[in-house]
Design a protein around this motif. Sequence first.
Motif, short mmCIF file in Angstrom:
data_model
loop_
_atom_site.label_atom_id
_atom_site.label_comp_id
_atom_site.label_asym_id
_atom_site.label_seq_id
_atom_site.Cartn_x
_atom_site.Cartn_y
_atom_site.Cartn_z
N ASN A 199 33.97 43.69 -1.78
CA ASN A 199 34.98 42.65 -2.36
C ASN A 199 35.81 42.59 -1.12
N CYS A 200 36.18 43.60 -0.57
CA CYS A 200 37.18 43.51 0.56
C CYS A 200 36.61 42.65 1.71
N VAL A 201 35.34 42.86 1.82
CA VAL A 201 34.76 41.94 3.08
C VAL A 201 34.62 40.20 2.68
N SER A 202 34.01 40.17 1.24
CA SER A 202 33.99 38.70 0.95
C SER A 202 35.16 38.11 0.63
N GLN A 203 36.32 38.72 0.42
CA GLN A 203 37.65 38.29 0.38
C GLN A 203 38.33 37.93 1.54
N GLY A 204 38.02 38.62 2.41
CA GLY A 204 38.45 38.68 3.91
C GLY A 204 37.66 37.66 4.61
N ALA A 205 36.49 37.28 4.23
CA ALA A 205 35.89 36.27 5.10
C ALA A 205 36.24 34.80 4.48
N PHE A 206 36.52 34.92 3.25
CA PHE A 206 37.01 33.73 2.52
C PHE A 206 38.48 33.40 2.89
N TRP A 246 46.61 33.27 2.94
CA TRP A 246 47.09 34.70 3.21
C TRP A 246 47.14 35.24 1.89
N VAL A 247 47.08 34.54 0.70
CA VAL A 247 47.15 35.58 -0.37
C VAL A 247 45.70 36.03 -0.51
N LEU A 248 44.59 35.38 -0.34
CA LEU A 248 43.30 35.71 0.14
C LEU A 248 43.28 36.91 0.88
N ALA A 249 43.90 36.98 1.98
CA ALA A 249 43.88 38.33 2.78
C ALA A 249 44.50 39.18 2.24
N ALA A 250 45.79 39.06 1.51
CA ALA A 250 46.25 40.10 0.90
C ALA A 250 45.41 40.70 -0.25
N ASP A 251 44.65 39.99 -0.78
CA ASP A 251 43.92 40.56 -1.63
C ASP A 251 42.74 41.61 -1.17
N ALA A 252 42.10 41.12 0.03
CA ALA A 252 41.26 41.88 0.96
C ALA A 252 41.82 43.17 1.13
N VAL A 253 43.25 43.07 1.42
CA VAL A 253 43.86 44.45 1.88
C VAL A 253 43.89 45.28 0.52
N ALA A 254 44.32 44.73 -0.45
CA ALA A 254 44.43 45.53 -1.80
C ALA A 254 43.06 46.05 -2.10
N PHE A 255 42.11 45.52 -1.82
CA PHE A 255 40.69 46.19 -1.97
C PHE A 255 40.57 47.32 -1.22
N ALA A 256 40.95 47.22 0.23
CA ALA A 256 40.93 48.39 1.13
C ALA A 256 41.65 49.48 0.52
N VAL A 257 42.96 49.18 0.31
CA VAL A 257 43.80 50.25 -0.27
C VAL A 257 43.26 50.97 -1.38
N ALA A 258 42.89 50.29 -2.54
CA ALA A 258 42.28 50.71 -3.93
C ALA A 258 41.03 51.84 -3.50
N GLY A 259 40.31 50.96 -2.54
CA GLY A 259 39.00 51.84 -2.19
C GLY A 259 39.38 53.37 -1.57
N THR A 260 40.46 53.28 -0.78
CA THR A 260 40.84 54.35 -0.25
C THR A 260 41.20 55.40 -1.36
N PHE A 261 42.08 55.03 -2.43
CA PHE A 261 42.49 55.91 -3.38
C PHE A 261 41.32 56.42 -4.18
N ARG A 262 40.34 55.74 -4.30
CA ARG A 262 39.09 56.11 -5.24
C ARG A 262 38.24 56.72 -4.52
N TRP A 263 38.20 56.97 -2.98
CA TRP A 263 37.62 57.92 -2.28
C TRP A 263 37.83 59.32 -2.47
N PHE A 264 39.15 59.59 -3.06
CA PHE A 264 39.72 60.83 -3.28
C PHE A 264 39.65 61.36 -4.44
N LEU A 265 38.66 60.60 -5.40
CA LEU A 265 38.59 61.00 -6.70
C LEU A 265 37.89 62.15 -6.84
N ASP A 266 38.33 63.11 -7.62
CA ASP A 266 37.43 64.57 -7.93
C ASP A 266 36.29 64.45 -9.09
#
Length: 445
Positions: A97-104, A182-202
């Motif tokens: 989702n981050c890559v697709s929204q970033g390309a968009f 720029w709103v689509l770019a912000a959404d791409a950043v949001a997916f990157a941040v959320a993915g980072t959070f989810r990487w640390f799930l136990d």
Amino acid sequence: MKSAARHLPFPRRSRRPAWAGRNYTLLTSAAVVTSLGSNGALIAAAFAVLETGGDSGDVGLVAAARTLPLVLFLLVGGAVADRLPRHRVMVAANSLNCVSQGAFAVLVLAGHAQLWQMMLLSALGGTGQAFFSPAAEGMLLSSVTAEQASRAFAMFRMAMQGAGLGGAALGGAMVAVIGPGWVLAADAVAFAVAGTFRWFLDVSHVPPREAGGGLLADLREGWHEFAGRPWLWSIVVQFSIANAVVAAAQGVYGPLVARDHLGGAAPWGMALAFFGGGTVAGALLMSRWKPRRLLLAGTLGVFPLALPSAALAVPASIGLLCAVMFVTGVTLEVFGVSWMTALHQEIPEHKLSRVAAYDWFGSVAMVPLATALAGPAESAFGRPAALWGCAVLVVVVTGLVLCVPEVRNLRRWTKPVTGGTGTKSSGPEAARLSADPERPVGGHG
């Protein structure tokens, strides 16, 4: 004395409730971030299409391009999420989702976006959502114990609904000020941040998956789990119809009624905001209220879903419409929290994502068909008659679900013991429920 007092071992108070563990907190935080970004991105994508010279039909094509792969891959996504570590599936989907929204965003900002490119990137986003949603629901359902499930799910949904309201408002303002790219770019950043959070799930609490017979065998097992529980498949069928007609009523007819009778887009946006406020209030209510008959209370809360279609058919004044939308939001959250609690206590942990996939599939499968038929239905019967038809269908399918004994009789579990997806019940209540001939087929995990 001051110096000595400074070193006394005063206990630190945690800012989060005891039941809100690491996984729940990470999941909620990540969901808030993506909800803020995605709700703004929905508005931005529509305006991006319009700014390239597209019309409402082109906006619909881009939306459909996202929905089609979501429907096609949901069941596979559920099977994959029950076979692989769920948090890894979530991170992979967030990355897509981050890559697709970033390309968009890049295409829109460069001024070279073409319709086929926007459709392709939207389809990639829908594919990511198809794998993400079952994994995310399974992960959330396994992150809390049964005695705190209702409160946890209510607080999660309240955070999500609040973020959705804020994201839509902020996204609309940002589109107007800095443009959709720029709103689509912000959404791409949001997916990157959320993915980072989810990487640390136990996931150490999740038992290792037993070797199965392959993806098709997993799909068959998920189908048996789904089809063997009448309360489960009957409510999914109910919402496949209810969501479809509500999408037609509020997605197609609502803006037209607002244009012709209510004063345009601003009043319609206010009505939708009241609905969002109602969902937040409903989630707050469910953080306190724990109905014993989960699905009976939840299903009764679905009947008001017919009211917005009826109010648009009249058409009601904007004040009455806002009140109706608020009440509908409250009662729909009663269903939402009750439904998640029922899934948590009834479905074995290792099958949660597959069952969630059938739930999601039922929720979205008929929406494209209903929105496509909305125009022909208006031409054939007139807009008021089509809206009354939407209201009647919601009432009829909800009434039929109440005829299912398991829906009326499924009760919240009490007196916790350890086992399954979390903490479950014991004692006379549990023994009576286990002996009840109207209980759904299948075990409890």
